[in-house]
Design a protein around this motif. Structure first.
Motif, PDB file in Angstrom:
ATOM      1  N   UNK A   1      74.954  40.410 -60.657  1.00 16.37           N
ATOM      2  CA  UNK A   1      74.422  39.589 -59.426  1.00 16.37           C
ATOM      3  C   UNK A   1      73.089  39.920 -58.838  1.00 16.37           C
ATOM      4  N   UNK A   2      72.791  41.215 -58.730  1.00 16.94           N
ATOM      5  CA  UNK A   2      71.587  41.928 -58.137  1.00 16.94           C
ATOM      6  C   UNK A   2      70.349  41.547 -59.228  1.00 16.94           C
TER       7      UNK A   2
ATOM      8  N   UNK B   1      69.541  37.792 -59.112  1.00 11.15           N
ATOM      9  CA  UNK B   1      68.625  37.267 -58.089  1.00 11.15           C
ATOM     10  C   UNK B   1      67.490  38.165 -57.895  1.00 11.15           C
ATOM     11  N   UNK B   2      67.393  39.317 -58.314  1.00 10.07           N
ATOM     12  CA  UNK B   2      66.049  39.816 -58.670  1.00 10.07           C
ATOM     13  C   UNK B   2      64.955  39.365 -59.590  1.00 10.07           C
TER      14      UNK B   2
ATOM     15  N   UNK C   1      85.910  50.830 -59.644  1.00  7.69           N
ATOM     16  CA  UNK C   1      84.663  50.741 -59.294  1.00  7.69           C
ATOM     17  C   UNK C   1      83.829  50.225 -60.256  1.00  7.69           C
TER      18      UNK C   1
ATOM     19  N   UNK D   1      79.252  49.646 -51.538  1.00  9.00           N
ATOM     20  CA  UNK D   1      78.920  48.184 -51.833  1.00  9.00           C
ATOM     21  C   UNK D   1      78.554  47.450 -50.800  1.00  9.00           C
TER      22      UNK D   1
ATOM     23  N   UNK E   1      68.952  50.282 -52.486  1.00  8.44           N
ATOM     24  CA  UNK E   1      70.261  49.828 -52.470  1.00  8.44           C
ATOM     25  C   UNK E   1      71.180  50.482 -53.860  1.00  8.44           C
TER      26      UNK E   1
ATOM     27  N   UNK F   1      78.638  43.483 -59.125  1.00 10.19           N
ATOM     28  CA  UNK F   1      77.635  43.262 -58.224  1.00 10.19           C
ATOM     29  C   UNK F   1      76.056  43.601 -58.955  1.00 10.19           C
ATOM     30  N   UNK F   2      75.978  44.425 -59.932  1.00 14.93           N
ATOM     31  CA  UNK F   2      74.805  44.665 -60.644  1.00 14.93           C
ATOM     32  C   UNK F   2      74.460  43.597 -61.250  1.00 14.93           C
TER      33      UNK F   2
ATOM     34  N   UNK G   1      71.577  45.950 -47.390  1.00 13.34           N
ATOM     35  CA  UNK G   1      70.103  46.152 -47.910  1.00 13.34           C
ATOM     36  C   UNK G   1      69.537  44.596 -48.540  1.00 13.34           C
TER      37      UNK G   1
ATOM     38  N   UNK H   1      83.675  46.572 -60.428  1.00 11.15           N
ATOM     39  CA  UNK H   1      82.928  45.957 -59.221  1.00 11.15           C
ATOM     40  C   UNK H   1      81.319  46.257 -59.216  1.00 11.15           C
ATOM     41  N   UNK H   2      81.043  47.535 -59.872  1.00 11.60           N
ATOM     42  CA  UNK H   2      79.670  47.711 -60.119  1.00 11.60           C
ATOM     43  C   UNK H   2      78.934  46.632 -61.164  1.00 11.60           C
TER      44      UNK H   2
END
Lengths: 452, 338
Positions: free
Chosen positions: A420-421, A424-425, A410, B90, A67, A417-418, B96, A413-414
């Motif tokens: 959050x990822x 979660x990871x 961007x 995104x 991803x 999002x990162x 994914x 947003x990165x």
């Protein structure tokens, strides 16, 4: 805000976040191959169970690697399009080779690794593990080749001038085997092995401390310890070779790594310290007189070019490079100590009953991750102000069609999002570990155990 | 045939491969919310479970090949379509991780959240691919410096939006047929209904898009006029699309899937032959277009890359075929499934 700064911050964020995962895949891939090979040799269900557990963890790290990796493929073009035009002829071919030779192999056989337990023979499954592991290593080869060409360009010529200038390949072999690619490849690969090995050591140590899944943890730990002790000691050797390469090909970077200021003087080596760049001094440091000269020339009195030997506009920031380099080395030495002590305790049959050592191992997963990140910071911040060493400056590589507010969008947003990822990871990884491996259950479907 | 033309074709093959393979992945995702209940949704995800990741590699490799063979095209498009590219990335990231994360927790809220993420991200990806394709057909404002001189909102004109819908509809049709092929029983019958509606959706979009192209993008037809034999392609395409409902009716699911795959390849072929020898058509000022010559790498690099492709691609096709063979047949849920 400044387009250059925003683009650099975004690249740093995306590549550093990405680089949490591929080293885990490469290192875990190797350990899964070892465990599956042990199963093939001994047919003990224990090894089968261990492989299955680590394959699940692998699946999670691999998904995040995919991803976040697809972003990297396109980020050269989005934010560094002038650079992309300049190097596409050289850099692009290594990247395309990575796709053809590595990614297809890896993703194809990953399907069998994850979902093929009951569909293929144990041999075919073992082969798939091997091919996924090879694919992950091929990927490292091509991307490190591409990155090394940016550090020590070779096998190219510059065609055209001004806006139309670009690098073209003249000798593909010389490009692939550029002066730094093989030593950097060795250093990077061993770093990945450490990342995987210490992940397994850490989780196994956690189980041993909790007295859960004890047999599984012991088997995993032995396999990982074999990798860890070899990789961490060999890392010292490849690190030394890499540093010699830097001294030869990128003396300005070396001067920053060691905070050596005089233009031409015998060089001391600081074991640690804080660099005051304005006053050109290292504070709170411990100095070994003449050691750097000795390591480079074999003679403590021979001069080494320092920061002042270079134009100011050709120097990277000194303190960041100095700190990241020194912390990487320090962590590397800790890893060596930890793995040697563990081997000695294993030899004496006490490893699994020594709580302080198991506690240290349980925490050790963070160390190779930190060392890998710091090592790349040394290499890439140390390459500044160049994007391709000596040929193209980072500030010249930006996209002309992109404005700062788009990059800010961007980047925000990165970041979200990162974040959050990552949360979660960590959450899923933690629940995977707490859940533990599936202990063999005589009533469950064990067809795969008996089908040879 | 020179190296530039060969690489134009090879990049086209990689992207067409991506369109066919990830096309059904994205379609399955776009249809995902029409499946009801955890079992049906697990079936949906597991139809693509072992293959979605390999399918996405076609995009990564296509991107890498574009970077290596036509660096100016790669650089101009990625930087010019900056925000569109990132929205696409995104969406692909969410897709994914949704596939991987969904099954890791039994909670209904958790699963519903990832169902929505998976489905919207898939539909949005397909739509954005269409927007990008639409702009490549329509043409984008390029300068003599090979740089994009437009804006993000300028990309969202009606033709591009129509193209976005068309790509979404192709993916949904292709995905529905794939689900029909990979499932059995009640759910299989449900998916057959999806095929019917998605074909109608697709044919409506396709007719509108074809008419809009003839009327408003006449430069696309120029190449066909030069080589009238190419006019056979849209006709063959119509026959193949008409063949899909016929196969579904007869229960020849695999043939239906082959038909929609061929239709997608022809779609890409038609696009390629329409833009040729341009890769990025400049509108206005066609003289600034990026062609397979002014945007390419050196012949030396194209030659080296061709050797890499000749060694690598047979291997790639070999193990792609092997994986599809091993995971052939109807999908069954077991302890290793998502």
């Amino acid at each position: 805000m400044d387009l250059l700064l925003l683009s650099r911050v975004q690249f740093a964020l995306t590549i550093m976040f990405h680089y949490i995962y591929p080293p885990l895949s490469i290192g875990l891939g190797l350990i899964i191959v070892i465990l599956e090979s042990m199963y093939m040799l001994t047919r003990k269900p224990l090894y089968h169970m261990a492989s299955r557990f680590w394959v699940k963890v692998f699946g999670l790290t691999f998904a995040l690697g995919v991803a976040t990796g697809i972003v990297m493929e396109f980020e050269f073009g989005t934010n560094w399009s002038t650079y992309s035009r300049y190097v596409g002829d050289v850099f692009g071919s290594a990247l395309a080779a990575e796709g053809v030779f590595a990614f297809f192999l890896e993703s194809g056989f990953l399907a069998i690794l994850l979902f093929g337990w009951d569909k293929v023979s144990p041999f075919m499954h073992w082969l798939s593990a091997l091919l996924v592991c090879l694919g992950a290593h091929f990927s490292a080869i091509w991307i490190v080749v591409a990155g090394s060409w940016m550090q020590t360009p070779a096998g190219y010529r510059i065609v055209g001038d001004g806006l139309n200038a670009r690098a073209e390949i003249t000798d593909f072999g010389a490009m692939v085997f550029n002066p730094s690619s093989m030593e950097r490849l060795a250093h990077v690969t061993l770093g990945c092995w450490n990342a995987g090995a210490f992940l397994v050591l850490s989780v196994s140590a956690y189980y041993l401390l909790r007295k859960r899944h004890v047999e599984f943890a012991k088997a995993s730990m032995k396999a990982a310890l074999a990798v860890a002790v070899i990789a961490s000691i060999a890392q010292l050797v490849t690190g030394r070779i890499s540093a010699e390469g830097v001294a030869k090909h990128q003396p300005a970077k070396l001067a920053a790594m060691e905070a050596h200021f005089p233009a031409q003087a015998p060089a001391d080596m600081y074991l640690w310290g804080y660099v005051d760049e304005k006053k050109q001094a290292v504070r709170y440091g411990l100095k070994v007189p003449g050691l750097l000269s000795y390591l480079i020339h074999g003679n403590a009195a021979k001069p080494v070019p320092g920061v002042n030997a270079f134009k100011k506009e050709d120097m990277p920031p000194v303190n960041i490079v100095f700190q990241s380099y020194h912390w990487m080395v320090a962590i590397g030495l800790c890893l060596i100590a930890l793995s040697i002590i563990s081997v000695v305790y294993l030899w004496r049959g006490k490893l699994f009953e020594t709580p302080w050592l198991l506690k240290a191992l349980a925490l050790s997963v963070l160390l190779p991750q930190a060392a890998n990140q710091l090592g790349w910071m040394t290499a890439e911040v140390g390459r500044q102000p160049w994007i391709v060493y000596g040929l193209l400056r980072t500030s010249e590589g930006l996209s002309k069609a992109v404005q700062a507010h788009a990059v800010l969008t961007s980047l925000i947003m990165f970041t979200l999002i990162y974040l959050l990822l990552f949360i979660l990871f960590v959450y899923l990884f933690d629940s995977k570990i707490k859940h533990g491996p599936e202990e063999p259950d005589p009533k469950a479907n064990t067809r795969h155990l008996h089908r040879a | 045939m020179d190296l530039n033309l060969i690489w134009f074709i090879l990049v086209g093959v990689l992207l067409a491969g991506y369109a066919v393979l990830d096309g059904f992945d994205l379609g399955v995702g776009a249809l995902h919310l029409f499946a009801k209940g955890d079992t049906e949704r697990r079936l949906m995800i597991n139809t693509i479970g072992p293959v979605w990741d390999g399918n996405e590699v076609w995009l990564v490799t296509g991107g890498g090949a574009l970077f290596a063979a036509f660096p100016d095209v790669y650089a101009t498009l990625a930087s010019g379509f900056y925000l569109a590219v990132y929205f696409l990335l995104f969406a692909l990231i969410f897709r994914t991780v949704a596939i991987e994360f969904r099954s890791k927790h039994p909670s209904a809220v958790w699963r519903r959240a990832w169902d929505i993420a998976f489905s919207l991200a898939s539909a949005f990806s397909a739509f954005l691919f269409g927007i990008i394709l639409g702009n490549l057909i329509w043409g984008v404002p390029l300068g003599a410096d090979k740089e994009f001189h437009g804006t993000f909102l300028g990309l969202l004109h009606p033709y591009a939006l129509l193209c976005g819908l068309t790509v979404l509809s192709v993916c949904m049709m292709h995905g529905a047929i794939y689900v029909v092929m990979k499932t059995e029983g009640e759910f299989h019958n449900k998916a057959r209904e999806w095929v019917k509606s998605s074909i109608i959706f697709f044919v409506l979009c396709y007719v509108a898009l074809t008419m809009a192209t003839m009327l408003y993008a006449p430069h696309m037809v120029e190449q066909l006029k030069l080589r009238p034999v190419l006019f056979a392609i849209p006709l063959i395409k119509l026959l193949i699309i008409a063949n899909i409902p016929r196969c579904i009716y007869k229960g020849q699911d695999f043939l239906a899937f082959v038909s929609s795959s061929v239709a997608i390849v022809l779609f890409m072929f038609l696009f390629g032959s329409g833009v040729f020898p341009n890769m990025v058509y400049s509108n206005p000022n066609p003289q600034h277009s990026l062609t397979i010559y002014n945007a390419a790498s050196s012949p030396k690099t194209l030659g080296i890359m061709l050797i890499i492709a000749l060694i690598g691609m047979p291997l790639v096709l070999g193990y792609t075929a092997a994986i599809y063979w091993i995971f052939r047949g109807k999908v069954k849920l077991d302890q290793h499934s998502y």
